[in-house]
Write a protein that holds these residues in place. Structure first.
Motif, PDB file in Angstrom:
ATOM      1  N   HIS A  74       0.836  -1.204   0.000  1.00 15.08           N
ATOM      2  CA  HIS A  74       0.000   0.000   0.000  1.00 15.08           C
ATOM      3  C   HIS A  74       0.878   1.264   0.000  1.00 15.08           C
ATOM      4  CE1 HIS A  74      -3.579   2.433   1.153  1.00 15.08           C
ATOM      5  NE2 HIS A  74      -2.717   3.117   1.891  1.00 15.08           N
ATOM      6  N   ILE A  75       1.905   1.242   0.865  1.00 11.52           N
ATOM      7  CA  ILE A  75       2.775   2.420   1.001  1.00 11.52           C
ATOM      8  C   ILE A  75       3.594   2.608  -0.281  1.00 11.52           C
ATOM      9  CG2 ILE A  75       4.757   3.362   2.271  1.00 11.52           C
ATOM     10  CD1 ILE A  75       3.618   1.850   4.761  1.00 11.52           C
ATOM     11  N   GLU A  76       4.136   1.502  -0.780  1.00 17.86           N
ATOM     12  CA  GLU A  76       4.977   1.531  -1.971  1.00 17.86           C
ATOM     13  C   GLU A  76       4.242   2.139  -3.168  1.00 17.86           C
ATOM     14  OE1 GLU A  76       6.739  -2.081  -4.482  1.00 17.86           O
ATOM     15  OE2 GLU A  76       6.838  -2.358  -2.303  1.00 17.86           O
ATOM     16  N   ARG A  77       2.970   1.827  -3.313  1.00 17.33           N
ATOM     17  CA  ARG A  77       2.211   2.325  -4.463  1.00 17.33           C
ATOM     18  C   ARG A  77       1.543   3.667  -4.188  1.00 17.33           C
ATOM     19  NH1 ARG A  77       3.244  -2.428  -4.891  1.00 17.33           N
ATOM     20  NH2 ARG A  77       3.371  -3.589  -6.842  1.00 17.33           N
ATOM     21  N   GLY A  78       1.723   4.169  -2.999  1.00 12.93           N
ATOM     22  CA  GLY A  78       1.065   5.432  -2.653  1.00 12.93           C
ATOM     23  C   GLY A  78      -0.445   5.338  -2.814  1.00 12.93           C
ATOM     24  N   ALA A  79      -1.008   4.199  -2.471  1.00  8.25           N
ATOM     25  CA  ALA A  79      -2.437   3.965  -2.672  1.00  8.25           C
ATOM     26  C   ALA A  79      -3.269   4.738  -1.657  1.00  8.25           C
ATOM     27  CB  ALA A  79      -2.734   2.478  -2.556  1.00  8.25           C
ATOM     28  N   ASN A 111     -12.567  -5.500 -10.656  1.00  5.30           N
ATOM     29  CA  ASN A 111     -12.054  -5.523 -12.025  1.00  5.30           C
ATOM     30  C   ASN A 111     -10.809  -4.641 -12.061  1.00  5.30           C
ATOM     31  OD1 ASN A 111     -14.141  -7.197 -12.899  1.00  5.30           O
ATOM     32  ND2 ASN A 111     -15.502  -5.431 -13.134  1.00  5.30           N
ATOM     33  N   THR A 112      -9.662  -5.260 -12.366  1.00  3.78           N
ATOM     34  CA  THR A 112      -8.380  -4.568 -12.251  1.00  3.78           C
ATOM     35  C   THR A 112      -7.694  -4.505 -13.603  1.00  3.78           C
ATOM     36  OG1 THR A 112      -7.378  -6.692 -11.706  1.00  3.78           O
ATOM     37  CG2 THR A 112      -7.968  -5.277  -9.872  1.00  3.78           C
ATOM     38  N   ASN A 113      -6.746  -3.563 -13.734  1.00  2.00           N
ATOM     39  CA  ASN A 113      -5.917  -3.533 -14.937  1.00  2.00           C
ATOM     40  C   ASN A 113      -4.643  -4.335 -14.675  1.00  2.00           C
ATOM     41  OD1 ASN A 113      -4.078  -1.996 -13.544  1.00  2.00           O
ATOM     42  ND2 ASN A 113      -4.559  -0.067 -14.586  1.00  2.00           N
ATOM     43  N   ALA A 114      -3.711  -4.295 -15.618  1.00  2.00           N
ATOM     44  CA  ALA A 114      -2.501  -5.112 -15.519  1.00  2.00           C
ATOM     45  C   ALA A 114      -1.656  -4.736 -14.302  1.00  2.00           C
ATOM     46  CB  ALA A 114      -1.683  -4.982 -16.794  1.00  2.00           C
ATOM     47  N   GLU A 115      -1.779  -3.491 -13.832  1.00  2.00           N
ATOM     48  CA  GLU A 115      -0.983  -3.053 -12.661  1.00  2.00           C
ATOM     49  C   GLU A 115      -1.728  -3.283 -11.352  1.00  2.00           C
ATOM     50  OE1 GLU A 115      -0.535  -0.765 -15.572  1.00  2.00           O
ATOM     51  OE2 GLU A 115       1.164  -2.160 -15.710  1.00  2.00           O
ATOM     52  N   ASN A 116      -2.818  -4.020 -11.424  1.00  2.00           N
ATOM     53  CA  ASN A 116      -3.634  -4.287 -10.238  1.00  2.00           C
ATOM     54  C   ASN A 116      -4.367  -3.054  -9.714  1.00  2.00           C
ATOM     55  OD1 ASN A 116      -4.217  -6.844  -9.476  1.00  2.00           O
ATOM     56  ND2 ASN A 116      -2.477  -7.091  -8.081  1.00  2.00           N
ATOM     57  N   VAL A 117      -4.492  -2.046 -10.560  1.00  2.00           N
ATOM     58  CA  VAL A 117      -5.297  -0.882 -10.185  1.00  2.00           C
ATOM     59  C   VAL A 117      -6.772  -1.273 -10.362  1.00  2.00           C
ATOM     60  CG1 VAL A 117      -5.939   1.496 -10.806  1.00  2.00           C
ATOM     61  CG2 VAL A 117      -3.531   0.773 -10.849  1.00  2.00           C
ATOM     62  N   ILE A 118      -7.563  -0.983  -9.331  1.00  2.00           N
ATOM     63  CA  ILE A 118      -8.984  -1.346  -9.410  1.00  2.00           C
ATOM     64  C   ILE A 118      -9.712  -0.303 -10.249  1.00  2.00           C
ATOM     65  CG2 ILE A 118     -11.103  -1.712  -8.060  1.00  2.00           C
ATOM     66  CD1 ILE A 118      -9.200  -2.542  -5.725  1.00  2.00           C
ATOM     67  N   GLU A 119     -10.365  -0.765 -11.301  1.00  2.00           N
ATOM     68  CA  GLU A 119     -11.069   0.162 -12.186  1.00  2.00           C
ATOM     69  C   GLU A 119     -12.571   0.128 -11.963  1.00  2.00           C
ATOM     70  OE1 GLU A 119      -9.445  -1.365 -15.846  1.00  2.00           O
ATOM     71  OE2 GLU A 119      -8.025   0.307 -15.929  1.00  2.00           O
ATOM     72  N   GLU A 120     -13.019  -0.996 -11.452  1.00  2.00           N
ATOM     73  CA  GLU A 120     -14.454  -1.148 -11.266  1.00  2.00           C
ATOM     74  C   GLU A 120     -14.692  -2.147 -10.138  1.00  2.00           C
ATOM     75  OE1 GLU A 120     -18.397  -2.145 -14.018  1.00  2.00           O
ATOM     76  OE2 GLU A 120     -16.443  -2.914 -14.595  1.00  2.00           O
ATOM     77  N   PHE A 121     -15.758  -1.929  -9.398  1.00  2.00           N
ATOM     78  CA  PHE A 121     -16.126  -2.869  -8.346  1.00  2.00           C
ATOM     79  C   PHE A 121     -17.554  -3.313  -8.593  1.00  2.00           C
ATOM     80  CE2 PHE A 121     -18.404  -3.349  -4.263  1.00  2.00           C
ATOM     81  CZ  PHE A 121     -17.769  -4.490  -3.803  1.00  2.00           C
ATOM     82  N   GLU A 122     -17.766  -4.613  -8.622  1.00  2.44           N
ATOM     83  CA  GLU A 122     -19.122  -5.124  -8.844  1.00  2.44           C
ATOM     84  C   GLU A 122     -19.507  -6.064  -7.712  1.00  2.44           C
ATOM     85  OE1 GLU A 122     -20.302  -5.658 -13.313  1.00  2.44           O
ATOM     86  OE2 GLU A 122     -18.376  -6.618 -13.001  1.00  2.44           O
TER      87      GLU A 122
END
Lengths: 390, 375
Positions: free
Chosen positions: A143-148, A169-180
């Motif tokens: 969490h800290i490393e990615r500045g999330a 629903n995540t992209n290749a970098e594991n960024v969450i783009e959508e939550f269902e």
């Protein structure tokens, strides 16, 4: 102001767990016994102490008596500390009116003052419903490393089951783009484990906004996470690959216990570097009598086995008398299976007595349940899937 | 009178030479028994269950494992702000040589602790007998009889030894009228359990006078002399429940085997008198497919896949497939590999018996395998 803590854990332990039927009639779900000597809440509490997180606020609401007594001073988990430890946080009266926790987010919102005492940078949100071993520190570092702004632990579930979970629903970098929440046609199979790390400033801002919205259900999954996605905050998924079991139903609770009988165990509870702690009943080792049989089972201290136990989990202080037979079952603390009784594919709750010659459950079919302190008459018959509360 | 007005003092420096390898590295009080306990657990738990809030443990040699076990006294609820558990090892000062020459010496060295404690009565105990008592009746009897000292005794054959022990004659009023020490064949059946109840000021006075006479042992040099002293009223209080003296390998072995008997087990372990010990947070014991276990006690953390009969398995023991274990006491974390045969053996902690090994001892003289040995 108390000593600053980098990360404070808030454990949501107020859930009723209504799908557990009569097992949660008198206790909250996190207090449910599991695995021969544990209760579900031992897992998040032990994970905290093993991860070096030493401030845990336990939010209780539904049937808190058993849970509050169980947590006590927190000493079984080394959480009875001068600086920190475990704090039981029930809803309380403010000014002229009190209010219950109206949702998961509201429970945290009502305890902002508690969290602020420790001036934390991050807040870890946990639920008391799951069996798993996880190093929260690794997740915090991520969490800290990615500045999330928020990191959500996710676990890949079988595609056919994905529609039962909250899916990220995540992209290749594991960024969450959508939550269902429980999608009919899931686009991904990464399910939320109900473990979140928030950067505290961000969480506080969103909790405050949420509290001002009269139409909100004050829930992390329904409100806080969607609002953060709306504002394009930085949401990351943290992949967890270990054993994780939601014990929300009778079947899944039974299965989670049966999982421990597999070799190798899918969750290693012998691991000395990651012990699961719990309140100890302080009884003598168990005894298997000359006529007793124990195969493929887990038996805890304080049990006396004169009959036959096959592929089952026996909690502390259980007695299985002569001629009795326990198969594919979970027998909770201090229950007694009297002479000649047969228990198959069943959960027998704490202190229940199965009368002589009674038959509980069947070799196939749904799990039968005998409630807490139920005295089942001699010769009684309880069918598969039946629940006995009296 | 409430038991909180009584303090407990446990002396742990007993003779231990007959326990061979078992007490090489530990005091008898720290000897592992009954699957998950140490000898001293029964006494400390009994005192606490009776309402005693202040317990001092006099340590002598080899006290590391005992200190590690007792810790802060938390498991016995002896970690409060007032009273609690006091560990009293020997220390070096101008008058002390850094080792206690006996119980009297130890009490004399710790007279500061005795003086500071606010209790008026003392239960002075030796820690080589395993029993689970409630001492409140003993206190009531003591007060009613107006005795100066009340001594706990038992008629149990488990305590009788040729040439060893103290035996009394007790009259119908419960007063001790004669005493024999280490008789070849004890004439009286009342064996002293080395538990003494008396006023603290009397004890301090006796210790002071004893030390001035150069005595070392409070039992032999003070109490036993006093029994003969007409001016002092010594009463006996009979303990009628089970008790075992841990003074030889054989008696240690017999005790563990006797716990398999329901009568003994239920007398030592009951809901009213729980025995507390240091917790290890092991998971429950696991029986695998080939396990065949009968008439055996098994502690948490064990994994069993072999045949075990009439034995005591401590925490974390592993029994491999095809192993045949009979009449054995197997201590914590020992590993018995596949196809091993063991009969009449005591395995100390972390012993390993390699695959196919065979050890058969006579039942009257069990084989002892020392801690950490691999065979």
């Amino acid at each position: 102001m108390l000593k600053k803590k980098q990360c404070v854990a808030m454990l949501l332990a107020g859930g009723q767990g209504s799908r557990l039927g009569i097992l949660t009639a008198t206790m909250a779900k996190p207090a449910i016994p599991y695995g021969g000597k544990y209760r579900i809440i031992d897992f998040p509490l032990s994970n905290c102490t093993n991860s070096g997180i030493d401030v845990v606020g336990a939010l209780t609401q539904y049937q808190p008596l058993e849970l509050n007594a169980y947590i006590g001073s927190g000493s079984p988990w080394d959480l009875d500390l001068a600086h920190g430890g475990v704090y039981v946080l029930p809803p309380y009266v403010k000014g002229k009116h009190g209010e219950w926790y109206s949702g998961t987010a509201n429970a945290i919102y009502q305890n902002v003052a508690f969290i602020e005492q420790f001036n934390p940078d991050y807040v870890l949100i946990l639920s008391g419903d799951h069996i798993y071993k996880m190093d929260y520190n690794e997740m915090l570092a991520y969490h800290i490393e990615r500045g999330a702004d928020v990191t959500i632990a996710v676990r890949e579930v079988p595609w056919e089951e994905a529609s039962r979970f909250g899916i990220m629903n995540t992209n290749a970098e594991n960024v969450i783009e959508e939550f269902e929440e429980k999608p009919k046609n899931p686009k991904n199979n990464k399910a939320s484990m109900g473990v979140y790390i928030f950067t505290w400033d961000k969480l506080k801002a969103y909790l405050t906004e949420d509290a001002a919205d009269p139409n909100s259900s004050n829930d992390f999954g329904k409100n806080i996470i969607p609002n953060m996605l709306r504002d394009q905050q930085k949401l990351f998924a943290f992949d967890f690959n270990g054993y994780w079991k939601d014990v929300g139903t009778i079947e899944s609770l039974w299965e989670a216990n049966m999982d421990l009988l597999n070799m190798p165990m899918p969750i290693d509870l012998y691991d000395k570097r990651w012990r699961i702690y719990g309140r100890n009943p302080g009884v003598a080792p168990h005894y298997i009598a000359p006529g007793g049989v124990a195969h493929s089972c887990l038996i805890t201290e304080g049990c006396e086995v004169y009959g036959r136990v096959e592929h089952s989990v026996l909690f502390a202080g259980v007695t299985v008398m002569e001629g009795a037979c326990v198969e594919d079952s979970v027998i909770m603390p201090n229950a007694v299976v009297e002479r000649g009784a047969q228990v198959r594919r069943a959960i027998v709750a704490e202190g229940a007595v199965i009368g002589a010659g009674a038959q509980v459950g069947e070799a196939t079919g749904n799990i039968a349940v005998i409630g807490q302190n139920v005295k089942l008459a001699a010769g009684a018959v309880v069918a598969a899937g039946e629940q006995r509360e009296h | 009178m409430a038991m909180k007005n009584v303090m407990g003092i446990i002396y742990t420096g007993e003779r231990d030479s007959y326990l061979r390898e078992l007490t090489l590295m530990r005091a008898i009080a720290a000897l592992p028994v009954a699957g998950r306990y140490r000898v001293i657990d029964f006494l400390v738990s009994g005192l606490v269950n009776s309402g005693v809030k202040n317990v001092g443990v006099i340590m002598q040699k080899n006290y590391h494992s005992l200190m590690d076990h007792l810790g802060s006294g938390k498991e016995w609820d002896l970690h409060g702000k007032n009273d609690g558990l006091y560990i009293l090892p020997p220390f070096l000062t101008r008058e002390n040589v850094g080792v206690y020459n006996g119980s009297l010496d130890a009490l004399h060295s710790n007279s500061g602790y005795l003086r500071r404690s606010k209790q008026e009565y003392v239960l002075l105990c030796n820690s080589l007998i395993v029993f689970n008592a409630n001492f409140s009746d003993m206190l009531e009897t003591h007060l009613r009889s107006e005795a100066d000292v009340t001594i706990l005794y038992s008629k149990s054959p488990n305590l009788r030894r040729p040439e060893y022990g103290t035996y009394f004659e007790v009259n119908s009023e419960g007063i001790i009228t004669d005493v024999e020490i280490d008789p070849t064949r004890p004439r009286y059946e009342n064996a002293c359990m080395e538990v003494y109840l008396l006023r603290k000021d009397l004890l301090m006075d006796l210790v002071d006078r004893g030390a001035a006479h150069g005595y070392h042992d409070i039992n032999r040099d003070v109490f036993q002399r006093m029994i003969r002293d007409a001016g002092i009223r010594m009463a006996g209080y009979e303990y009628t429940d089970v008790c075992y003296r841990m003074d030889s390998v054989q008696s240690y072995f017999n005790f563990n085997m006797d716990v398999l008997d329901a009568r003994v087990r239920h007398s030592l372990f009951s809901e009213e008198k729980p025995v507390y010990t240091k917790v290890r947070d092991e998971m429950p014991a696991r029986y695998l497919e080939h396990a065949r276990v009968v008439n055996t006690m098994v502690a948490d953390g064990c994994i069993v896949d072999g045949n075990v009969e009439h034995s005591m398995l401590f925490r974390g023991v592993r029994i491999g497939k095809g192993a045949r274990i009979k009449n054995c006491v197997i201590m914590q974390d020992s590993v018995i590999e596949e196809d091993v045969t063991l009969e009449n053996c005591i395995l100390d902690k972390q012993a390993v018996i390699k695959r196919g090994g065979k050890l058969i001892g006579p039942s009257t003289y069990p084989i002892v395998i020392s801690k950490d040995m691999t065979i």
